[in-house]
Design a protein around this motif. Sequence first.
Motif, PDB file in Angstrom:
ATOM      1  N   MET A  83       0.763  -1.125   0.023  1.00  0.00           N
ATOM      2  CA  MET A  83      -0.192   0.006  -0.073  1.00  0.00           C
ATOM      3  C   MET A  83       0.829   1.400  -0.050  1.00  0.00           C
ATOM      4  O   MET A  83       0.804   2.224  -0.864  1.00  0.00           O
ATOM      5  CB  MET A  83      -0.899  -0.125   1.195  1.00  0.00           C
ATOM      6  CG  MET A  83      -1.829   1.129   1.302  1.00  0.00           C
ATOM      7  SD  MET A  83      -2.505   1.594   3.028  1.00  0.00           S
ATOM      8  CE  MET A  83      -1.125   1.955   3.969  1.00  0.00           C
ATOM      9  N   LEU A  84       1.777   1.293   0.783  1.00  0.00           N
ATOM     10  CA  LEU A  84       2.675   2.272   0.956  1.00  0.00           C
ATOM     11  C   LEU A  84       3.737   2.370  -0.321  1.00  0.00           C
ATOM     12  O   LEU A  84       3.841   3.612  -0.819  1.00  0.00           O
ATOM     13  CB  LEU A  84       3.663   2.065   2.330  1.00  0.00           C
ATOM     14  CG  LEU A  84       2.944   2.390   3.598  1.00  0.00           C
ATOM     15  CD1 LEU A  84       3.912   1.933   4.708  1.00  0.00           C
ATOM     16  CD2 LEU A  84       2.140   3.452   3.926  1.00  0.00           C
ATOM     17  N   ASN A  85       4.012   1.173  -0.719  1.00  0.00           N
ATOM     18  CA  ASN A  85       4.950   1.043  -2.005  1.00  0.00           C
ATOM     19  C   ASN A  85       3.777   1.587  -3.269  1.00  0.00           C
ATOM     20  O   ASN A  85       4.525   2.358  -4.073  1.00  0.00           O
ATOM     21  CB  ASN A  85       5.148  -0.199  -2.241  1.00  0.00           C
ATOM     22  CG  ASN A  85       6.396  -0.656  -1.350  1.00  0.00           C
ATOM     23  OD1 ASN A  85       6.986   0.319  -0.792  1.00  0.00           O
ATOM     24  ND2 ASN A  85       6.706  -1.720  -1.105  1.00  0.00           N
ATOM     25  N   ALA A  86       2.577   1.194  -3.060  1.00  0.00           N
ATOM     26  CA  ALA A  86       1.665   1.467  -4.369  1.00  0.00           C
ATOM     27  C   ALA A  86       1.705   2.974  -4.563  1.00  0.00           C
ATOM     28  O   ALA A  86       1.822   3.524  -5.635  1.00  0.00           O
ATOM     29  CB  ALA A  86       0.412   0.969  -4.251  1.00  0.00           C
ATOM     30  N   SER A  87       1.141   3.666  -3.408  1.00  0.00           N
ATOM     31  CA  SER A  87       1.077   5.108  -3.460  1.00  0.00           C
ATOM     32  C   SER A  87       2.190   6.058  -3.951  1.00  0.00           C
ATOM     33  O   SER A  87       2.284   6.764  -4.775  1.00  0.00           O
ATOM     34  CB  SER A  87       0.532   5.691  -2.344  1.00  0.00           C
ATOM     35  OG  SER A  87       1.147   5.551  -1.239  1.00  0.00           O
ATOM     36  N   GLN A  88       3.407   5.558  -3.245  1.00  0.00           N
ATOM     37  CA  GLN A  88       4.739   6.051  -3.872  1.00  0.00           C
ATOM     38  C   GLN A  88       4.989   5.842  -5.264  1.00  0.00           C
ATOM     39  O   GLN A  88       5.369   6.626  -5.837  1.00  0.00           O
ATOM     40  CB  GLN A  88       5.845   5.577  -2.653  1.00  0.00           C
ATOM     41  CG  GLN A  88       6.942   6.247  -3.079  1.00  0.00           C
ATOM     42  CD  GLN A  88       7.137   7.838  -2.836  1.00  0.00           C
ATOM     43  OE1 GLN A  88       6.319   8.264  -1.940  1.00  0.00           O
ATOM     44  NE2 GLN A  88       7.862   8.897  -3.273  1.00  0.00           N
ATOM     45  N   LYS A  89       5.063   4.628  -5.559  1.00  0.00           N
ATOM     46  CA  LYS A  89       5.275   4.422  -7.021  1.00  0.00           C
ATOM     47  C   LYS A  89       4.277   5.214  -8.045  1.00  0.00           C
ATOM     48  O   LYS A  89       4.666   5.456  -8.991  1.00  0.00           O
ATOM     49  CB  LYS A  89       5.063   2.798  -7.287  1.00  0.00           C
ATOM     50  CG  LYS A  89       6.038   1.850  -6.716  1.00  0.00           C
ATOM     51  CD  LYS A  89       6.001   0.526  -6.997  1.00  0.00           C
ATOM     52  CE  LYS A  89       6.944  -0.513  -6.485  1.00  0.00           C
ATOM     53  NZ  LYS A  89       8.419  -0.048  -6.570  1.00  0.00           N
ATOM     54  N   LYS A  90       3.001   5.248  -7.514  1.00  0.00           N
ATOM     55  CA  LYS A  90       2.082   6.060  -8.428  1.00  0.00           C
ATOM     56  C   LYS A  90       2.372   7.347  -8.586  1.00  0.00           C
ATOM     57  O   LYS A  90       2.487   7.827  -9.718  1.00  0.00           O
ATOM     58  CB  LYS A  90       0.721   5.796  -7.784  1.00  0.00           C
ATOM     59  CG  LYS A  90      -0.349   6.361  -8.874  1.00  0.00           C
ATOM     60  CD  LYS A  90      -2.091   5.812  -8.390  1.00  0.00           C
ATOM     61  CE  LYS A  90      -2.902   6.502  -9.507  1.00  0.00           C
ATOM     62  NZ  LYS A  90      -4.266   6.026  -9.098  1.00  0.00           N
ATOM     63  N   LYS A  91       3.039   7.981  -7.690  1.00  0.00           N
ATOM     64  CA  LYS A  91       3.448   9.219  -7.661  1.00  0.00           C
ATOM     65  C   LYS A  91       4.876   9.367  -8.784  1.00  0.00           C
ATOM     66  O   LYS A  91       5.031  10.267  -9.466  1.00  0.00           O
ATOM     67  CB  LYS A  91       3.826   9.850  -6.460  1.00  0.00           C
ATOM     68  CG  LYS A  91       2.551  10.082  -5.539  1.00  0.00           C
ATOM     69  CD  LYS A  91       2.904  10.721  -4.183  1.00  0.00           C
ATOM     70  CE  LYS A  91       1.545  10.866  -3.406  1.00  0.00           C
ATOM     71  NZ  LYS A  91       1.983  10.653  -1.924  1.00  0.00           N
ATOM     72  N   GLU A  92       5.621   8.484  -8.395  1.00  0.00           N
ATOM     73  CA  GLU A  92       6.906   8.520  -9.103  1.00  0.00           C
ATOM     74  C   GLU A  92       7.194   7.920 -10.541  1.00  0.00           C
ATOM     75  O   GLU A  92       7.598   8.637 -11.301  1.00  0.00           O
ATOM     76  CB  GLU A  92       8.130   7.921  -8.042  1.00  0.00           C
ATOM     77  CG  GLU A  92       8.120   8.551  -6.745  1.00  0.00           C
ATOM     78  CD  GLU A  92       8.545  10.060  -6.981  1.00  0.00           C
ATOM     79  OE1 GLU A  92       9.371  10.512  -7.785  1.00  0.00           O
ATOM     80  OE2 GLU A  92       8.084  10.990  -6.216  1.00  0.00           O
ATOM     81  N   ASN A  93       6.416   6.713 -10.486  1.00  0.00           N
ATOM     82  CA  ASN A  93       6.634   6.157 -12.000  1.00  0.00           C
ATOM     83  C   ASN A  93       5.268   5.134 -12.129  1.00  0.00           C
ATOM     84  O   ASN A  93       5.196   4.064 -11.614  1.00  0.00           O
ATOM     85  CB  ASN A  93       8.065   5.251 -11.802  1.00  0.00           C
ATOM     86  CG  ASN A  93       8.280   4.805 -13.291  1.00  0.00           C
ATOM     87  OD1 ASN A  93       7.360   4.045 -13.874  1.00  0.00           O
ATOM     88  ND2 ASN A  93       9.540   4.833 -13.568  1.00  0.00           N
ATOM     89  N   ILE A  94       4.475   5.928 -13.041  1.00  0.00           N
ATOM     90  CA  ILE A  94       3.226   4.919 -13.131  1.00  0.00           C
ATOM     91  C   ILE A  94       3.605   3.480 -13.879  1.00  0.00           C
ATOM     92  O   ILE A  94       2.877   2.768 -13.719  1.00  0.00           O
ATOM     93  CB  ILE A  94       2.453   5.998 -14.134  1.00  0.00           C
ATOM     94  CG1 ILE A  94       0.830   5.267 -13.962  1.00  0.00           C
ATOM     95  CG2 ILE A  94       2.898   5.917 -15.640  1.00  0.00           C
ATOM     96  CD1 ILE A  94       0.234   5.538 -12.574  1.00  0.00           C
ATOM     97  N   ALA A  95       4.495   3.231 -14.745  1.00  0.00           N
ATOM     98  CA  ALA A  95       4.913   2.085 -15.225  1.00  0.00           C
ATOM     99  C   ALA A  95       5.473   1.143 -14.045  1.00  0.00           C
ATOM    100  O   ALA A  95       4.572  -0.230 -14.138  1.00  0.00           O
ATOM    101  CB  ALA A  95       5.975   1.916 -16.109  1.00  0.00           C
ATOM    102  N   GLU A  96       6.186   1.456 -13.315  1.00  0.00           N
ATOM    103  CA  GLU A  96       6.522   0.443 -12.031  1.00  0.00           C
ATOM    104  C   GLU A  96       5.065   0.415 -11.221  1.00  0.00           C
ATOM    105  O   GLU A  96       5.021  -0.823 -10.636  1.00  0.00           O
ATOM    106  CB  GLU A  96       7.536   1.355 -11.209  1.00  0.00           C
ATOM    107  CG  GLU A  96       8.925   1.197 -11.846  1.00  0.00           C
ATOM    108  CD  GLU A  96       9.979   1.897 -10.846  1.00  0.00           C
ATOM    109  OE1 GLU A  96       9.636   2.107  -9.607  1.00  0.00           O
ATOM    110  OE2 GLU A  96      10.986   2.067 -11.468  1.00  0.00           O
TER     111      GLU A  96
END
Length: 182
Positions: free
Chosen positions: A1-14
């Motif tokens: 969850m924490l990873n998902a929200s961070q990844k969504k902000k930083e790199n949509i592909a990841e």
Amino acid sequence: MLNASQKKKENIAEYLLYMWQIEDLIRAFGLDIDRIKENIVDRHEGLSEEQRKEMTEWYESLIDMMRREGVMEKGHLQLNKNVIIALDDLNARLLKDPRYSKYSAEYYKVLPLIVELRAKAGENKAGEIETLFNFLYGILMLRIQGKEISKETLDAAQEVSHFLGTLAHYYKKDFNNELELE
């Protein structure tokens, strides 16, 4: 969850590849929140009780969505499909705009691979961007399983990763209203 929200902000592909992994992880645990809590949530070190509760609720909401959307065995959640739709749209807009000729050149570099992958997909054809994500996700799954991957496939994956990284870069700019498109 924490990873998902961070990844969504930083790199949509990841983010998308991560969310596909989460979908498969939930399936691997039989959509059973108790097993997920025991094997994933409770094994995260350094989380407060509030964070554990939030993570459990996040998994519960994903399980609920998977059940409601009928993707318990295969397929992707609508929220993940929406990412593909947004990336498809952005890809089309970038290709139409002559100011993004370098992006177009990168696209045309991976286009033969897209055609080849779609031809191999048979009746399971996906759009161009989703095809590239399916390819990278397949390689990720092979790596997790410890299977050998040919040099040609790894070279192609590097090109695809570069292209999707560029698209993700433009997605972030577009999301932040920093991209000027016709």
